[in-house]
Design a protein around this motif. Structure first.
Motif, PDB file in Angstrom:
ATOM      1  N   GLY A  53       0.736  -1.197  -0.037  1.00 30.16           N
ATOM      2  CA  GLY A  53      -0.040   0.091  -0.049  1.00 30.16           C
ATOM      3  C   GLY A  53       0.797   1.251   0.179  1.00 30.16           C
ATOM      4  O   GLY A  53       0.213   2.226   0.069  1.00 30.16           O
ATOM      5  N   GLN A  54       2.164   1.184  -0.247  1.00 28.31           N
ATOM      6  CA  GLN A  54       2.881   2.412  -0.189  1.00 28.31           C
ATOM      7  C   GLN A  54       3.647   2.575  -1.286  1.00 28.31           C
ATOM      8  O   GLN A  54       4.061   1.747  -2.130  1.00 28.31           O
ATOM      9  N   LYS A  55       3.821   3.866  -1.830  1.00 28.69           N
ATOM     10  CA  LYS A  55       4.649   4.138  -3.073  1.00 28.69           C
ATOM     11  C   LYS A  55       6.093   3.688  -2.782  1.00 28.69           C
ATOM     12  O   LYS A  55       6.454   4.112  -1.904  1.00 28.69           O
ATOM     13  N   ALA A  56       6.631   2.941  -3.697  1.00 32.14           N
ATOM     14  CA  ALA A  56       8.014   2.293  -3.350  1.00 32.14           C
ATOM     15  C   ALA A  56       8.777   2.685  -4.758  1.00 32.14           C
ATOM     16  O   ALA A  56       8.213   2.397  -5.802  1.00 32.14           O
ATOM     17  N   MET A  57       9.964   2.688  -4.696  1.00 34.76           N
ATOM     18  CA  MET A  57      10.902   2.898  -5.877  1.00 34.76           C
ATOM     19  C   MET A  57      11.907   1.963  -5.550  1.00 34.76           C
ATOM     20  O   MET A  57      12.520   1.852  -4.471  1.00 34.76           O
ATOM     21  N   LEU A  58      11.860   0.917  -6.703  1.00 37.59           N
ATOM     22  CA  LEU A  58      13.089   0.016  -6.561  1.00 37.59           C
ATOM     23  C   LEU A  58      14.183   0.444  -7.321  1.00 37.59           C
ATOM     24  O   LEU A  58      14.377   0.776  -8.552  1.00 37.59           O
ATOM     25  N   VAL A  59      15.548   0.267  -6.925  1.00 36.41           N
ATOM     26  CA  VAL A  59      16.638   0.957  -7.392  1.00 36.41           C
ATOM     27  C   VAL A  59      17.855  -0.116  -7.347  1.00 36.41           C
ATOM     28  O   VAL A  59      18.117  -0.705  -6.471  1.00 36.41           O
ATOM     29  N   ALA A 164      13.989 -11.609   3.019  1.00 36.89           N
ATOM     30  CA  ALA A 164      14.509 -10.264   2.765  1.00 36.89           C
ATOM     31  C   ALA A 164      13.622  -9.429   2.284  1.00 36.89           C
ATOM     32  O   ALA A 164      13.011  -8.210   2.597  1.00 36.89           O
ATOM     33  N   ALA A 165      12.875  -9.737   1.142  1.00 36.42           N
ATOM     34  CA  ALA A 165      11.803  -9.278   0.505  1.00 36.42           C
ATOM     35  C   ALA A 165      10.591  -8.966   1.219  1.00 36.42           C
ATOM     36  O   ALA A 165       9.874  -8.086   1.207  1.00 36.42           O
ATOM     37  N   GLU A 166      10.078 -10.113   2.039  1.00 35.90           N
ATOM     38  CA  GLU A 166       8.798  -9.904   3.100  1.00 35.90           C
ATOM     39  C   GLU A 166       9.163  -9.056   4.036  1.00 35.90           C
ATOM     40  O   GLU A 166       8.251  -8.404   4.308  1.00 35.90           O
ATOM     41  N   ALA A 167      10.593  -9.029   4.443  1.00 32.46           N
ATOM     42  CA  ALA A 167      10.932  -7.900   5.294  1.00 32.46           C
ATOM     43  C   ALA A 167      10.771  -6.599   4.802  1.00 32.46           C
ATOM     44  O   ALA A 167      10.285  -5.718   5.629  1.00 32.46           O
ATOM     45  N   VAL A 168      11.230  -6.204   3.677  1.00 33.09           N
ATOM     46  CA  VAL A 168      10.903  -4.899   3.132  1.00 33.09           C
ATOM     47  C   VAL A 168       9.330  -4.735   3.002  1.00 33.09           C
ATOM     48  O   VAL A 168       9.075  -3.566   3.346  1.00 33.09           O
ATOM     49  N   LEU A 172       7.325  -1.647   4.949  1.00 35.55           N
ATOM     50  CA  LEU A 172       6.342  -0.674   4.214  1.00 35.55           C
ATOM     51  C   LEU A 172       4.996  -0.722   4.691  1.00 35.55           C
ATOM     52  O   LEU A 172       4.169   0.435   4.990  1.00 35.55           O
ATOM     53  N   GLY A 173       4.667  -1.828   5.213  1.00 37.03           N
ATOM     54  CA  GLY A 173       3.463  -2.034   5.700  1.00 37.03           C
ATOM     55  C   GLY A 173       2.976  -1.982   7.160  1.00 37.03           C
ATOM     56  O   GLY A 173       2.101  -1.433   7.724  1.00 37.03           O
ATOM     57  N   LYS A 174       4.200  -2.242   7.857  1.00 40.14           N
ATOM     58  CA  LYS A 174       3.958  -2.226   9.599  1.00 40.14           C
ATOM     59  C   LYS A 174       4.946  -1.295  10.028  1.00 40.14           C
ATOM     60  O   LYS A 174       4.730  -1.195  11.456  1.00 40.14           O
ATOM     61  N   GLY A 175       5.903  -0.971   9.326  1.00 34.62           N
ATOM     62  CA  GLY A 175       6.917  -0.340  10.354  1.00 34.62           C
ATOM     63  C   GLY A 175       8.267  -1.069  10.378  1.00 34.62           C
ATOM     64  O   GLY A 175       8.291  -2.328  10.392  1.00 34.62           O
ATOM     65  N   ILE A 176       9.275  -0.516  10.483  1.00 35.78           N
ATOM     66  CA  ILE A 176      10.819  -1.039  10.640  1.00 35.78           C
ATOM     67  C   ILE A 176      10.815  -1.923  12.267  1.00 35.78           C
ATOM     68  O   ILE A 176      11.290  -3.024  12.167  1.00 35.78           O
ATOM     69  N   GLN A 177      10.161  -1.406  13.106  1.00 31.59           N
ATOM     70  CA  GLN A 177      10.075  -2.197  14.373  1.00 31.59           C
ATOM     71  C   GLN A 177       9.431  -3.468  14.448  1.00 31.59           C
ATOM     72  O   GLN A 177      10.114  -4.503  14.619  1.00 31.59           O
TER      73      GLN A 177
END
Length: 185
Positions: A53-59, A164-168, A172-177
């Protein structure tokens, strides 16, 4: 908007190497979320879309590892990003093969790509996802990080790339913590 940067080296000869696991995570996110990473801008291959649900740029910087900070600085300046909007994914020789470690800030350690980013943007207060590739038992470190995984390690790394992808996605969905609680360890 979040900017998710996977570190690696451009070129076919580096595909599948230990040093390119950051690129591998970007490729997995690209596939999973149908975000083509095919625009060339800021010395990088890029794509934009929605993740959790967040706008993301993959680089994927195309500057080679040691100059990754040039790309990140250009993106940061152009989009006026706060460091908290940056997530960097990279290999780490100080973690066992397949280990995943998320941190909200910290030093660049011995990783030249991270040193370049910290130097260019003048802060280490951004999220990083470290993927363990282990250390060589003997031999040259450069040859090791630019080498390919053994068959057994490749299977483990492929699972870690997905984690790692699931962590990202969790970040984005629930926050870093929440992502740290769920994926560190």
């Amino acid at each position: 908007m979040f900017v998710v940067v996977g570190l690696g080296n451009p070129g076919r000869q580096y595909a599948g190497t230990r040093h390119n696991v950051g690129f591998d995570v970007i490729d997995y996110l690209s596939y999973k979320h149908n975000i083509p990473v095919n625009k060339i801008k800021f010395k990088a291959l890029m794509g934009e879309g929605l993740i959790a649900g967040q706008k993301a740029m993959l680089v994927k910087p195309q500057t080679y590892m040691n100059l990754s900070g040039h790309t990140v600085l250009e993106i940061q300046n152009f989009y006026k990003l706060d460091p908290e909007q940056l997530i960097v994914i990279y290999d780490d020789i100080d973690l066992e093969v397949g280990k995943l470690r998320i941190r909200g800030k910290g030093s660049a350690g011995t990783h030249n790509g991270m040193r370049s980013i910290v130097y260019e943007i003048q802060t280490d207060h951004f999220t990083r996802v470290r993927i363990g590739i282990g250390r060589p038992q003997r031999g040259d470190l450069g040859d090791y990080v630019l080498g390919k995984f053994s068959k057994e390690d490749r299977e483990l790394i492929d699972m870690t790339i997905q984690r790692a992808a699931e962590a990202v996605e969790a970040m984005l969905g629930k926050g870093i913590q929440e992502a740290m609680n769920q994926y560190n360890g």
